[in-house]
Motif scaffolding. Structure first.
Motif, PDB file in Angstrom:
ATOM      1  N   ILE A  86       0.839  -1.202   0.000  1.00  0.00           N
ATOM      2  CA  ILE A  86       0.000   0.000   0.000  1.00  0.00           C
ATOM      3  C   ILE A  86       0.871   1.248   0.000  1.00  0.00           C
ATOM      4  CG2 ILE A  86      -1.734   1.297   1.300  1.00  0.00           C
ATOM      5  CD1 ILE A  86      -2.704  -1.430   2.397  1.00  0.00           C
ATOM      6  N   ALA A  87       1.886   1.257   0.874  1.00  0.00           N
ATOM      7  CA  ALA A  87       2.792   2.404   0.938  1.00  0.00           C
ATOM      8  C   ALA A  87       3.519   2.591  -0.390  1.00  0.00           C
ATOM      9  CB  ALA A  87       3.795   2.219   2.069  1.00  0.00           C
ATOM     10  N   GLY A  88       3.989   1.494  -0.991  1.00  0.00           N
ATOM     11  CA  GLY A  88       4.699   1.589  -2.253  1.00  0.00           C
ATOM     12  C   GLY A  88       3.835   2.157  -3.358  1.00  0.00           C
ATOM     13  N   ALA A  89       2.564   1.740  -3.394  1.00  0.00           N
ATOM     14  CA  ALA A  89       1.654   2.252  -4.420  1.00  0.00           C
ATOM     15  C   ALA A  89       1.386   3.741  -4.219  1.00  0.00           C
ATOM     16  CB  ALA A  89       0.353   1.465  -4.394  1.00  0.00           C
ATOM     17  N   LEU A  90       1.116   4.142  -2.972  1.00  0.00           N
ATOM     18  CA  LEU A  90       0.809   5.553  -2.707  1.00  0.00           C
ATOM     19  C   LEU A  90       2.025   6.441  -2.945  1.00  0.00           C
ATOM     20  CD1 LEU A  90      -1.407   5.183   0.504  1.00  0.00           C
ATOM     21  CD2 LEU A  90      -2.163   5.666  -1.841  1.00  0.00           C
ATOM     22  N   LEU A  91       3.177   6.020  -2.448  1.00  0.00           N
ATOM     23  CA  LEU A  91       4.390   6.811  -2.652  1.00  0.00           C
ATOM     24  C   LEU A  91       4.815   6.830  -4.120  1.00  0.00           C
ATOM     25  CD1 LEU A  91       6.457   5.722   0.473  1.00  0.00           C
ATOM     26  CD2 LEU A  91       5.291   7.910   0.112  1.00  0.00           C
ATOM     27  N   GLY A  92       4.372   5.842  -4.858  1.00  0.00           N
ATOM     28  CA  GLY A  92       4.729   5.782  -6.269  1.00  0.00           C
ATOM     29  C   GLY A  92       3.947   6.734  -7.144  1.00  0.00           C
ATOM     30  N   VAL A  93       2.787   7.189  -6.677  1.00  0.00           N
ATOM     31  CA  VAL A  93       1.942   8.048  -7.525  1.00  0.00           C
ATOM     32  C   VAL A  93       1.700   9.426  -6.932  1.00  0.00           C
ATOM     33  CG1 VAL A  93       0.800   6.029  -8.522  1.00  0.00           C
ATOM     34  CG2 VAL A  93      -0.240   7.178  -6.561  1.00  0.00           C
ATOM     35  N   LEU A  94       2.082   9.645  -5.663  1.00  0.00           N
ATOM     36  CA  LEU A  94       1.796  10.918  -4.999  1.00  0.00           C
ATOM     37  C   LEU A  94       3.079  11.692  -4.725  1.00  0.00           C
ATOM     38  CD1 LEU A  94      -0.818   9.609  -2.409  1.00  0.00           C
ATOM     39  CD2 LEU A  94      -1.316  10.937  -4.468  1.00  0.00           C
ATOM     40  N   GLN A  95       2.952  12.995  -4.685  1.00  0.00           N
ATOM     41  CA  GLN A  95       4.063  13.859  -4.309  1.00  0.00           C
ATOM     42  C   GLN A  95       3.528  15.050  -3.529  1.00  0.00           C
ATOM     43  OE1 GLN A  95       5.969  15.092  -7.923  1.00  0.00           O
ATOM     44  NE2 GLN A  95       4.181  16.114  -8.741  1.00  0.00           N
ATOM     45  N   ALA A  96       4.443  15.825  -2.970  1.00  0.00           N
ATOM     46  CA  ALA A  96       4.056  16.953  -2.132  1.00  0.00           C
ATOM     47  C   ALA A  96       3.076  17.865  -2.864  1.00  0.00           C
ATOM     48  CB  ALA A  96       5.292  17.738  -1.701  1.00  0.00           C
ATOM     49  N   GLY A  97       2.008  18.257  -2.164  1.00  0.00           N
ATOM     50  CA  GLY A  97       0.979  19.103  -2.733  1.00  0.00           C
ATOM     51  C   GLY A  97      -0.216  18.352  -3.263  1.00  0.00           C
ATOM     52  N   ASP A  98      -0.073  17.013  -3.467  1.00  0.00           N
ATOM     53  CA  ASP A  98      -1.190  16.216  -3.978  1.00  0.00           C
ATOM     54  C   ASP A  98      -2.212  15.950  -2.888  1.00  0.00           C
ATOM     55  OD1 ASP A  98      -0.067  16.072  -6.478  1.00  0.00           O
ATOM     56  OD2 ASP A  98       0.785  14.071  -6.207  1.00  0.00           O
ATOM     57  N   VAL A  99      -3.422  15.615  -3.322  1.00  0.00           N
ATOM     58  CA  VAL A  99      -4.500  15.211  -2.422  1.00  0.00           C
ATOM     59  C   VAL A  99      -4.915  13.788  -2.765  1.00  0.00           C
ATOM     60  CG1 VAL A  99      -6.903  15.620  -1.731  1.00  0.00           C
ATOM     61  CG2 VAL A  99      -5.346  17.557  -2.054  1.00  0.00           C
ATOM     62  N   LEU A 100      -5.042  12.974  -1.744  1.00  0.00           N
ATOM     63  CA  LEU A 100      -5.514  11.594  -1.864  1.00  0.00           C
ATOM     64  C   LEU A 100      -6.918  11.502  -1.286  1.00  0.00           C
ATOM     65  CD1 LEU A 100      -5.121   8.440  -2.173  1.00  0.00           C
ATOM     66  CD2 LEU A 100      -4.177   8.501   0.148  1.00  0.00           C
ATOM     67  N   LEU A 101      -7.829  10.877  -2.007  1.00  0.00           N
ATOM     68  CA  LEU A 101      -9.143  10.549  -1.472  1.00  0.00           C
ATOM     69  C   LEU A 101      -9.113   9.090  -1.019  1.00  0.00           C
ATOM     70  CD1 LEU A 101     -11.627  12.188  -4.022  1.00  0.00           C
ATOM     71  CD2 LEU A 101     -10.707  13.130  -1.895  1.00  0.00           C
ATOM     72  N   MET A 102      -9.429   8.848   0.251  1.00  0.00           N
ATOM     73  CA  MET A 102      -9.400   7.497   0.801  1.00  0.00           C
ATOM     74  C   MET A 102     -10.787   7.121   1.321  1.00  0.00           C
ATOM     75  SD  MET A 102      -6.984   5.835   3.808  1.00  0.00           S
ATOM     76  CE  MET A 102      -5.473   6.176   2.905  1.00  0.00           C
ATOM     77  N   THR A 103     -11.233   5.922   0.961  1.00  0.00           N
ATOM     78  CA  THR A 103     -12.502   5.435   1.458  1.00  0.00           C
ATOM     79  C   THR A 103     -12.496   5.410   2.984  1.00  0.00           C
ATOM     80  OG1 THR A 103     -14.042   3.557   1.417  1.00  0.00           O
ATOM     81  CG2 THR A 103     -11.705   3.043   1.239  1.00  0.00           C
ATOM     82  N   ASP A 104     -13.607   5.810   3.582  1.00  0.00           N
ATOM     83  CA  ASP A 104     -13.635   5.962   5.035  1.00  0.00           C
ATOM     84  C   ASP A 104     -13.591   4.627   5.762  1.00  0.00           C
ATOM     85  OD1 ASP A 104     -13.699   7.932   7.118  1.00  0.00           O
ATOM     86  OD2 ASP A 104     -15.756   7.332   7.588  1.00  0.00           O
ATOM     87  N   ASN A 105     -13.877   3.538   5.059  1.00  0.00           N
ATOM     88  CA  ASN A 105     -13.823   2.218   5.698  1.00  0.00           C
ATOM     89  C   ASN A 105     -12.549   1.471   5.335  1.00  0.00           C
ATOM     90  OD1 ASN A 105     -14.403   1.708   3.027  1.00  0.00           O
ATOM     91  ND2 ASN A 105     -16.246   0.500   3.399  1.00  0.00           N
ATOM     92  N   ALA A 106     -11.478   2.223   5.100  1.00  0.00           N
ATOM     93  CA  ALA A 106     -10.208   1.619   4.710  1.00  0.00           C
ATOM     94  C   ALA A 106      -9.576   0.859   5.874  1.00  0.00           C
ATOM     95  CB  ALA A 106      -9.236   2.689   4.207  1.00  0.00           C
TER      96      ALA A 106
END
Length: 421
Positions: free
Chosen positions: A113-133
């Motif tokens: 999960i960390a690898g996927a998120l760090l692979g597509v996000l950078q400073a200033g980006d916004v991530l939408l995460m399902t509340d039941n994650a």
């Protein structure tokens, strides 16, 4: 030695030809699970790829060293880039995931999960995460991504109509789960993915519950599919591993480079165990799902149970979406006690003999854990609207390979113990 009859042969770089992909794609999931990743150059005269342990990969001479080797599976370079044992597992997972271009391995599901998120996000980006994650995903967003300048907004996964309003100009990605952790809500993945793509955001999904055999994530609109291989692929509660698959070649290469920069690598011994588990995964998934459905149906008839949260169960929340989008499930589901106290729930769980008390799931053994998801919610409430407020204490069951009749008998013992002060 000639190659195995009927097995699609890859080119020298380890990729299946277009014709071979079409041929492999026509085969059933159990056949693909048996055949996937078993290339002759990686197995030679034996059935399974040997365990290649090695940090140092040697070059023939200085000229070959200067020339270098491509950054892809099938090319010896250094131990961090893997060997035939890891490459075979990556390829097998890719072949099981319809539409996948490639798959990366990580030392745990959380690392994936960390690898996927760090692979597509950078400073200033916004991530939408399902509340039941999954709760570690939320912790990662709040304690890892936030200090890096990446913001996370949590959303109600069942509110398709309001989903578009969650986006802003900086929204880069959406993280989904189907179904959600603990409470098993099933979101409309294709609908949410269509909204996200309309806003030029990537769609990532934690697809551990059904996996590619039960939910073809890329055919449902997702861009990245994440799995905790610790669960169904390993299947025997003896390894930790995760994977990230991508459909787009450029996105896969982006994730691959970031994983290498972070030094992500898995043990060849664990990769061999995962390959072993993968071969029987279709059978184990079918058995555990069938048993889970039998146990869920029995629980539905108990007066002590207010709600059974199992999307596979007809009439349960999310069942229509499950029937539309899924071809399978697994043994993981939850139920909610009717107006009971934490002490009541503890007596029930402590009386169980066949269910262990522990985290994880997807192994051959059955497990039970209590849950109250309020601490891990911010955009939704628990209990949900329309429920009796007293019906809030849940138990998550991971149904293993025991006889379902024995599991039902064990749960009946637990309910009887719950009634005793």
């Amino acid at each position: 030695m000639g190659r195995r009859s009927g097995y699609p042969q890859g080119d020298r770089r380890g990729r299946l030809s277009a014709g071979a992909k079409r041929e492999a794609g026509e085969r059933g999931p159990a056949t693909r699970a048996v055949e996937a990743g078993r290339r002759e150059e990686w197995t030679w005269p034996v059935v399974n790829p040997p365990v290649w342990r090695g940090s140092t990969h040697l070059y023939r001479d200085s000229a070959e060293l200067a020339k270098g080797r491509p950054n892809e599976d099938g090319q010896f370079y250094y131990g961090r880039r893997g060997s035939p044992t890891q490459w075979a597992l990556s390829e097998a997972l890719t072949e099981l995931e319809p539409g996948a271009h490639g798959t990366l391995l990580y030392p745990s599901g959380v690392a994936a999960i960390a690898g996927a998120l760090l692979g597509v996000l950078q400073a200033g980006d916004v991530l939408l995460m399902t509340d039941n994650a999954y709760e570690p995903s939320r912790a990662m967003a709040d304690r890892l991504l936030a200090p890096m300048g990446i913001s996370t907004r949590y959303f109600d996964p069942l509110d398709v109509d309001g989903f578009a309003a969650q986006f802003c100009d900086r929204t880069r990605a959406v993280l989904l789960e189907a179904p959600g952790s603990l409470t098993m809500e099933l979101c409309d993945v294709p609908a949410l993915a269509a909204v996200a793509h309309g806003r030029e955001a990537l769609v990532l999904i934690d697809n551990t519950w059904a996996g590619p055999l039960g939910f073809p994530a890329f055919r449902r609109g997702c861009d990245i599919s994440i799995m905790a291989l610790t669960k169904h692929v390993g299947g025997h509660s003896d390894l930790m591993m995760g994977s990230v698959s991508a459909a787009d070649p450029a996105l896969y290469d982006q994730l691959r480079v970031k994983a290498q920069l972070l030094g992500q690598v898995v043990s060849p011994d664990d990769a061999a165990l995962a390959l072993r588990g993968l071969r029987t995964m279709p059978l184990r998934l079918a058995r555990s799902a069938q048993s889970a459905l039998a146990v869920a149906q029995w629980l539905r008839g108990r007066d002590e149970v207010a709600h059974v949260l199992c999307p596979m169960l007809p009439g349960a929340p999310g069942h229509d979406l499950w029937a539309r989008d899924f071809s399978g499930g697994c043994g993981l589901f939850s139920f909610v006690l009717r107006g009971r106290s934490p002490a009541d729930r503890a007596r029930l769980i402590d009386a169980l003999e066949l269910f262990g008390i522990g985290y994880s799931w997807g192994g051959f053994e059955s497990l039970a854990i209590p849950f109250e998801p309020n601490r891990a919610r911010s955009a939704t409430s628990w209990p949900p609207p329309g429920w009796d407020a007293a019906d809030r204490l849940g138990i998550r069951l991971a149904i293993g390979l025991e006889d379902p009749e024995d599991l039902v008998h064990d749960l009946a013992r637990g309910f009887a113990a719950m009634e005793r002060e």
